[in-house]
Design an enzyme around this catalytic site. Structure first.
Site, PDB file in Angstrom:
ATOM      1  N   ASP A   1      -3.075   2.342  -5.668  1.00  0.00           N
ATOM      2  CA  ASP A   1      -1.822   2.193  -4.916  1.00  0.00           C
ATOM      3  C   ASP A   1      -1.802   0.979  -4.002  1.00  0.00           C
ATOM      4  O   ASP A   1      -1.009   0.898  -3.089  1.00  0.00           O
ATOM      5  CB  ASP A   1      -1.558   3.463  -4.095  1.00  0.00           C
ATOM      6  CG  ASP A   1      -2.533   3.596  -2.935  1.00  0.00           C
ATOM      7  OD1 ASP A   1      -3.696   3.191  -3.095  1.00  0.00           O
ATOM      8  OD2 ASP A   1      -2.141   4.094  -1.874  1.00  0.00           O
ATOM      9  N   GLU A   2      -2.723   0.033  -4.227  1.00  0.00           N
ATOM     10  CA  GLU A   2      -2.778  -1.141  -3.358  1.00  0.00           C
ATOM     11  C   GLU A   2      -2.862  -2.420  -4.160  1.00  0.00           C
ATOM     12  O   GLU A   2      -3.486  -2.459  -5.220  1.00  0.00           O
ATOM     13  CB  GLU A   2      -4.039  -1.086  -2.483  1.00  0.00           C
ATOM     14  CG  GLU A   2      -3.860  -0.341  -1.192  1.00  0.00           C
ATOM     15  CD  GLU A   2      -5.128  -0.409  -0.364  1.00  0.00           C
ATOM     16  OE1 GLU A   2      -5.424  -1.483   0.170  1.00  0.00           O
ATOM     17  OE2 GLU A   2      -5.812   0.621  -0.265  1.00  0.00           O
TER      18      GLU A   2
ATOM     19  N   ASP B   1       0.842  -1.201   0.000  1.00  0.00           N
ATOM     20  CA  ASP B   1       0.000   0.000   0.000  1.00  0.00           C
ATOM     21  C   ASP B   1       0.875   1.248   0.000  1.00  0.00           C
ATOM     22  O   ASP B   1       1.723   1.416   0.881  1.00  0.00           O
ATOM     23  CB  ASP B   1      -0.896  -0.033   1.251  1.00  0.00           C
ATOM     24  CG  ASP B   1      -1.897   1.113   1.268  1.00  0.00           C
ATOM     25  OD1 ASP B   1      -1.950   1.872   0.288  1.00  0.00           O
ATOM     26  OD2 ASP B   1      -2.601   1.241   2.282  1.00  0.00           O
TER      27      ASP B   1
END
Ligand SMILES: [Mg+2]
Length: 440
Positions: A108-109, A13
């Site tokens: 973003d994960e 993350d």
């Protein structure tokens, strides 16, 4: 003999992702409190703040002027969504070298199958390998990330949260139950207020409380979800990571106009432009639709909608737009109030037929190739270099409806997976282009 290992899942993350991107793009910002936001007239809200800014009490959703008041030396930057997407892809491209399977879940994960990776990379333990990856992402892409390693996605995500920012935490096998004992159930993805309330009704506040209940109670109340929750709470949940790859069953768009629009012709152009955008999305996924619905919301919040079933599954903008137009005029007949929102939905989807037949290529195949050709032109000459007739009309006849609002930056998981797949395959666009142009 080696015993079969359970799968180990790593959750990755980006820390304060948008703000980190801004720092990566402009090294002068390093070390300073940075918050991203703005809005068109500088009256917007904060959409991301880095950890330096968070120390001043700046949170996501706060009005920008309030953030500026709390932290006058902080730097307010406007969002650059295209750059966030580019960095996201770069981040995943590098992360994927550390795993046989990466499943991105947002910009973003993502989750990585990390089962045998420390051995494969000849690292003493997972921590060493994750450290190497984190360094690469921070130094080469400029994005600090946190990571959590555990036996399930739920647990890995909680592990990440426990060590943010710039951390790594591993929940080792056998330690799951202790780690989860005091974690409130709401911390889990998929437990919103309503579910939390039903859980409280049976005496559950923390995940540790779940472990004390008989499985039957959870199964009866919450079905499969309850069973998984129970297994998780006892540290027994094991899952196999896999790509979603579920075919889409519906797709649509609902867009609020920048202003309540009294001019129906202008609103129709806007709706047609939205429709073409949605068509592009499902053709990219090799789909066509049997049914479509159009819904309009008016100024006084009431609305009207109508659906249609095509004679065969459809993906031709020409045909679909004609239907949208017909429905639109039917919906506004006899009305005078301004339009606030336009929605178009497609469902009952079917895959395109991409098998070449005896006489060359069929319509589905040609449409798909044309689509690829247009995409490669956009790729070469930049966004907006290809415009449909509708788009041109919208820009000339109703330019006030051409939004300069940046689109939502979130890349749906399916689209992200397609992008990742593209990275694997050598591009065949050159060849496809010449063939498709001939057809067009
Ligand atoms: Mg993040």
């Amino acid at each position: 003999m080696k015993t079969l290992r359970h799968q180990r899942i790593l959750h990755l993350d980006g820390d304060a992702y948008f703000a980190s991107c801004e720092v990566a793009l402009d090294p002068k910002l390093r070390g300073q409190p940075v918050f991203v936001g703005g809005g068109r007239r500088g009256d917007g809200i904060v959409i991301a703040a880095n950890y330096q800014a968070k120390r001043y009490g700046i949170t996501t959703g706060m009005a920008c002027f309030e953030a500026k008041r709390r932290c006058p030396d902080g730097v307010l930057v406007k969002p650059h969504y295209d750059e966030y997407r580019r960095l996201s892809l770069e981040m995943f491209r590098r992360a994927r070298r550390y795993t046989p399977l990466l499943v991105p879940t947002s910009i973003d994960e993502g989750f990585l199958d990390f089962t045998d990776m420390p051995d494969v990379f000849r690292c003493a333990n997972a921590g060493e390998l994750v450290g190497k990856m984190k360094r690469e992402l921070a130094e080469e892409v400029g994005i600090p990330v946190s990571a959590g390693l555990a036996s399930s996605r739920w647990l890995a995500k909680l592990a990440t949260e426990s060590c943010k920012p710039d951390g790594f935490y591993e929940v080792k096998e056998g330690e799951e139950r202790a780690f989860l004992k005091d974690v409130p159930v709401q911390k889990l993805v998929g437990i919103a207020e309503r579910r939390a309330r039903s859980l409280r009704a049976i005496g559950v506040w923390t995940i540790g409380d779940v472990a004390l209940l008989p499985l039957e109670i959870l199964r009866r109340r919450f079905g499969v979800f309850g069973e998984e929750l129970w297994l998780l709470s006892r540290g027994e949940l094991r899952e196999r990571l896999s790509l979603s790859n579920k075919p889409r069953t519906c797709i649509g768009s609902a867009t609020t106009l920048p202003y309540d629009e009294p001019d129906y012709d202008a609103a129709l152009l806007f709706l047609l432009d939205q429709t073409e955008r949605v068509i592009t999305t499902f053709v990219r996924e090799n789909l066509k639709a049997h049914e479509m619905g159009v819904y309009l919301r008016f100024k006084e919040r009431d609305g009207a909608g109508l659906g249609v079933r095509f004679a065969g599954a459809q993906f031709e903008p020409r045909v679909i737009n004609a239907e949208v137009e017909r429905i639109f005029w039917q919906l506004v007949a006899g009305r005078t109030e301004p339009i606030r929102q336009v929605c178009v939905n497609f469902w009952n989807m079917e895959p395109l037929n991409l098998e070449p037949d005896l006489f060359g290529y069929n319509q589905d195949f040609k449409r798909r190739e044309l689509h690829h050709a247009l995409e490669s032109i956009e790729h070469q000459f930049g966004k907006g270099s290809v415009k449909t007739g509708t788009r041109l009309l919208l820009e000339s006849e109703a330019s006030h409806l051409v939004g300069d609002k940046p689109k939502c930056p979130f890349i749906p998981q399916r689209e992200m997976e397609l992008k990742m797949a593209e990275l694997d395959l050598p591009r065949t666009w050159g060849r496809s282009t010449s063939r498709a142009v001939k057809f067009a």
